[in-house]
Motif scaffolding. Structure first.
Motif, PDB file in Angstrom:
ATOM      1  N   VAL A  19      -1.628   9.508   1.849  1.00 31.10           N
ATOM      2  CA  VAL A  19      -0.689   8.802   0.944  1.00 31.10           C
ATOM      3  C   VAL A  19       0.084   9.888   0.751  1.00 31.10           C
ATOM      4  CG1 VAL A  19      -1.832   9.642  -1.216  1.00 31.10           C
ATOM      5  CG2 VAL A  19      -0.678   7.376  -1.093  1.00 31.10           C
ATOM      6  N   ASP A  20      -0.035  11.321   0.794  1.00 31.84           N
ATOM      7  CA  ASP A  20       1.156  12.233   0.621  1.00 31.84           C
ATOM      8  C   ASP A  20       2.091  12.294   1.494  1.00 31.84           C
ATOM      9  OD1 ASP A  20      -0.853  13.464   2.222  1.00 31.84           O
ATOM     10  OD2 ASP A  20      -0.469  15.188   1.768  1.00 31.84           O
ATOM     11  N   LEU A  21       2.089  11.366   2.752  1.00 31.86           N
ATOM     12  CA  LEU A  21       2.962  11.400   3.849  1.00 31.86           C
ATOM     13  C   LEU A  21       4.012  10.105   3.375  1.00 31.86           C
ATOM     14  CD1 LEU A  21       0.598  11.846   6.927  1.00 31.86           C
ATOM     15  CD2 LEU A  21       2.047  13.469   5.740  1.00 31.86           C
ATOM     16  N   VAL A  22       3.751   9.382   2.602  1.00 32.64           N
ATOM     17  CA  VAL A  22       4.776   8.359   2.115  1.00 32.64           C
ATOM     18  C   VAL A  22       6.020   8.991   1.731  1.00 32.64           C
ATOM     19  CG1 VAL A  22       5.198   6.669   0.441  1.00 32.64           C
ATOM     20  CG2 VAL A  22       2.887   6.942   1.216  1.00 32.64           C
ATOM     21  N   MET A  23       7.318   8.662   2.413  1.00 32.99           N
ATOM     22  CA  MET A  23       8.383   9.303   2.233  1.00 32.99           C
ATOM     23  C   MET A  23       9.123   8.517   1.069  1.00 32.99           C
ATOM     24  SD  MET A  23      10.033   9.481   6.006  1.00 32.99           S
ATOM     25  CE  MET A  23       9.287   8.171   6.732  1.00 32.99           C
ATOM     26  N   ASP A  24       9.875   9.401   0.382  1.00 32.00           N
ATOM     27  CA  ASP A  24      10.663   8.462  -0.702  1.00 32.00           C
ATOM     28  C   ASP A  24      11.515   7.503   0.158  1.00 32.00           C
ATOM     29  OD1 ASP A  24      13.288   9.489   0.079  1.00 32.00           O
ATOM     30  OD2 ASP A  24      12.803  11.523  -0.748  1.00 32.00           O
ATOM     31  N   GLU A  25      11.930   6.447  -0.846  1.00 34.97           N
ATOM     32  CA  GLU A  25      12.569   5.364  -0.232  1.00 34.97           C
ATOM     33  C   GLU A  25      13.801   5.764   0.480  1.00 34.97           C
ATOM     34  OE1 GLU A  25      12.687   1.841  -2.861  1.00 34.97           O
ATOM     35  OE2 GLU A  25      11.847   3.095  -4.186  1.00 34.97           O
ATOM     36  N   CYS A  26      14.615   6.640   0.090  1.00 34.65           N
ATOM     37  CA  CYS A  26      15.805   7.219   0.585  1.00 34.65           C
ATOM     38  C   CYS A  26      15.579   7.695   2.209  1.00 34.65           C
ATOM     39  CB  CYS A  26      16.553   8.165   0.050  1.00 34.65           C
ATOM     40  SG  CYS A  26      18.108   8.979   0.528  1.00 34.65           S
ATOM     41  N   ASP A  53      -0.363  -0.948  -4.011  1.00 37.57           N
ATOM     42  CA  ASP A  53       0.137  -0.934  -5.472  1.00 37.57           C
ATOM     43  C   ASP A  53       1.054   0.287  -5.704  1.00 37.57           C
ATOM     44  OD1 ASP A  53       0.127  -2.317  -7.672  1.00 37.57           O
ATOM     45  OD2 ASP A  53      -1.127  -0.809  -8.831  1.00 37.57           O
ATOM     46  N   ILE A  54       1.882   0.643  -4.679  1.00 35.85           N
ATOM     47  CA  ILE A  54       2.880   1.455  -4.691  1.00 35.85           C
ATOM     48  C   ILE A  54       4.116   0.595  -5.016  1.00 35.85           C
ATOM     49  CG2 ILE A  54       4.324   3.260  -3.490  1.00 35.85           C
ATOM     50  CD1 ILE A  54       1.868   4.257  -1.910  1.00 35.85           C
ATOM     51  N   LYS A  55       5.039   0.975  -5.965  1.00 33.77           N
ATOM     52  CA  LYS A  55       6.059   0.523  -6.333  1.00 33.77           C
ATOM     53  C   LYS A  55       7.441   1.044  -5.778  1.00 33.77           C
ATOM     54  CE  LYS A  55       3.643  -2.109  -9.032  1.00 33.77           C
ATOM     55  NZ  LYS A  55       2.705  -3.298  -8.381  1.00 33.77           N
ATOM     56  N   ASP A  56       8.632   0.317  -5.499  1.00 28.58           N
ATOM     57  CA  ASP A  56       9.836   0.990  -5.266  1.00 28.58           C
ATOM     58  C   ASP A  56      10.488   1.261  -6.593  1.00 28.58           C
ATOM     59  OD1 ASP A  56      11.096  -1.435  -6.682  1.00 28.58           O
ATOM     60  OD2 ASP A  56      11.456  -2.419  -4.588  1.00 28.58           O
ATOM     61  N   TRP A  63       6.623  -2.683  -0.228  1.00 28.00           N
ATOM     62  CA  TRP A  63       6.685  -3.122   1.101  1.00 28.00           C
ATOM     63  C   TRP A  63       6.300  -4.516   1.323  1.00 28.00           C
ATOM     64  CZ3 TRP A  63       3.930   1.326   0.057  1.00 28.00           C
ATOM     65  CH2 TRP A  63       4.457   2.659   0.579  1.00 28.00           C
ATOM     66  N   LEU A  64       6.608  -5.285   0.214  1.00 33.36           N
ATOM     67  CA  LEU A  64       6.144  -6.832   0.073  1.00 33.36           C
ATOM     68  C   LEU A  64       7.794  -7.277   0.778  1.00 33.36           C
ATOM     69  CD1 LEU A  64       4.362  -8.994  -0.795  1.00 33.36           C
ATOM     70  CD2 LEU A  64       5.615  -9.256  -2.787  1.00 33.36           C
ATOM     71  N   ASN A  65       7.226  -8.242   1.785  1.00 33.63           N
ATOM     72  CA  ASN A  65       8.281  -8.809   2.795  1.00 33.63           C
ATOM     73  C   ASN A  65       9.546  -7.862   3.063  1.00 33.63           C
ATOM     74  OD1 ASN A  65       7.097 -11.303   2.376  1.00 33.63           O
ATOM     75  ND2 ASN A  65       7.929 -11.790   0.312  1.00 33.63           N
TER      76      ASN A  65
END
Length: 158
Positions: A19-26, A53-56, A63-65
């Motif tokens: 989970v620490d590999l999730v990049m920021d949205e940018c 359950d990660i939110k933007d 990542w929903l749709n």
């Protein structure tokens, strides 16, 4: 040519060890501009039913749709428009990556914290599929644009 390219897979947000590999949205956005703009491989676009359950940044499931988000749909449009055309590196440094896709398009990625001025030799108007901006060539056939920090442009000839 047989590579599968991706910015994120189901393992990264759904397993505590990754989970620490999730990049920021940018940064994820820049990665998608690269993998959908480059030549070769098959791009994978991650989408889920909010299992992590990660939110933007707007508080929505991240990542929903995702494949149907307007920016992602624009990237897919670019990918399809330039599919099969050669990729030619025009500029690469620690801040900026610019390459052409045949005579049909250009990919510009600015990963620095400052804006970058870009000049391309192209005789016709270019439109960015992400921002919908159009850039006209000057009388000498140069198209000039400013690429804001931490953004990308996917330009197609109009």
């Amino acid at each position: 040519m047989r590579a599968i390219t991706f910015a994120i897979t189901h393992d990264i947000p759904n397993n505590d060890v990754f989970v620490d590999l999730v990049m920021d949205e940018c940064r994820e956005s820049l990665a998608y501009s690269y993998i959908l703009g480059r030549d070769g491989g098959v791009p994978l676009i991650y989408t889920d039913l909010n299992t992590s359950d990660i939110k933007d940044e707007d508080g929505n499931p991240r990542w929903l749709n995702a494949w149907n988000h307007p920016d992602m749909a624009a990237r897919i449009k670019f990918h399809n428009a330039v599919h099969g055309t050669p990729m030619k590196l025009l500029e690469a440094n620690s801040d900026l990556l610019v390459f052409s896709r045949g005579a049909k398009g250009y990919v510009l990625i600015n990963k620095s914290n400052r804006a970058q001025n870009i000049s391309l030799r192209h005789p016709k108007s270019l439109a960015d599929v992400l921002s919908k901006q159009t850039f006209e060539p000057d009388t000498s056939g140069k198209v000039e644009m400013m690429l804001p920090s931490l953004t990308s442009m996917l330009l197609l000839e109009e």
